[in-house]
Design a protein around this motif. Structure first.
Motif: not given
Length: 282
Positions: A219, A243-246
């Protein structure tokens, strides 16, 4: 449970087959048999007994295998030797895995303990939580921490070694229960089956883990947090929706500005800087 019932049915069928064979040979009804039939029967019973024994061993093995394998454990392994693989655990602790190192950990820690298993060499940045001790299991030792940074070496080619960068760590030898507390600047080594304490000979050993780091499907928020831990003078931040984009990316002795540029190129983001903060946004 389904596998156990299936194995039980197999066992029952094997016993029924053996019982039917005994009945056909007259041994259950008292019918006389010829010497030739008796010899054939003995061979048949022996074959059936071997088959039944193999089945029972298989059932036992399957049951034990099911008990030893925990499907809730995740494994993170670094098969490369040129880079350090960085992963962030559920509690916010960061682990830097050296080459040929694997870490097993639960997706969710229990309410009173945080337990992981390590094989190889790693640097730990453990998030502080006195109510939930962080425990690392290696082949020979058990390591208990509350919140600190330390390096662990537990590979097959060299003796176990632990060096503390910050905080304090308790190391227990599994074989005889010997334990020792290791403080910042100290190193404990397993020599001649005993834990021995000394001053850390090379404080630069911690930096070796962070020179060339790699993130795999991590992340963005966790990546920025690791960058900020290593570069406190300049902070990288992002908006909550990102925030949670990988991201899978490798950094090699890059400055925070260069790392921000690489992230923007990979995720098609923009950045702006104000004083000592760089903000990444859509």
């Amino acid at each position: 449970m389904i596998e156990t019932e299936r194995n039980k049915r197999k066992t029952d069928r094997a016993w029924n087959t053996l019982y039917q064979r005994l009945d056909e040979e007259g041994l259950l009804s008292g019918r006389p048999t010829s010497p030739f039939r008796s010899l054939a029967w003995k061979r048949g019973v022996a074959a059936a007994a071997v088959a039944l024994l193999c089945l029972l061993v298989s059932v036992t093995y399957l049951n034990r295998s099911g008990q030893d394998t925990d499907p809730n454990l995740l494994t993170r392994r670094n098969s490369e030797t040129a880079t350090t693989l960085v992963t962030t655990l559920e509690d916010g602790s960061v682990v830097y895995l050296a080459g040929n190192t694997s870490l097993k950990f639960p997706e969710h820690f229990s309410s009173d303990r945080r337990e992981v298993s390590l094989q190889g060499n790693a640097l730990f940045e453990v998030a502080g939580n006195r109510k939930r001790p962080f425990v690392i299991e290696t082949e020979d030792t058990r390591i208990e921490v509350l919140g600190t940074a330390f390096n662990v070496k537990s590979n097959d080619s060299s003796p176990f070694e632990l060096s503390v960068q910050r905080g304090e760590v308790k190391v227990t030898l599994k074989k005889d229960g010997q334990d020792i507390h290791v403080k910042a600047g100290e190193t404990v080594t397993l020599l001649s089956r005993r834990l021995q304490l000394s001053m850390t000979p090379d404080p630069a050993l911690f930096d070796r883990y962070t020179k060339r780091i790699r993130f795999k499907d991590e992340k963005l928020g966790n990546i920025l947090r690791v960058i900020n831990l290593q570069n406190p003078d300049i902070r990288l931040e992002t908006t909550p929706e990102l925030w949670n984009r990988t991201l899978t990316v490798t950094f090699s002795n890059d400055t925070p500005e260069a790392m921000a540029e690489l992230i923007c190129l990979a995720l098609d983001l923009k950045k702006t800087r104000q004083d000592n903060m760089i903000l990444l946004f859509n």
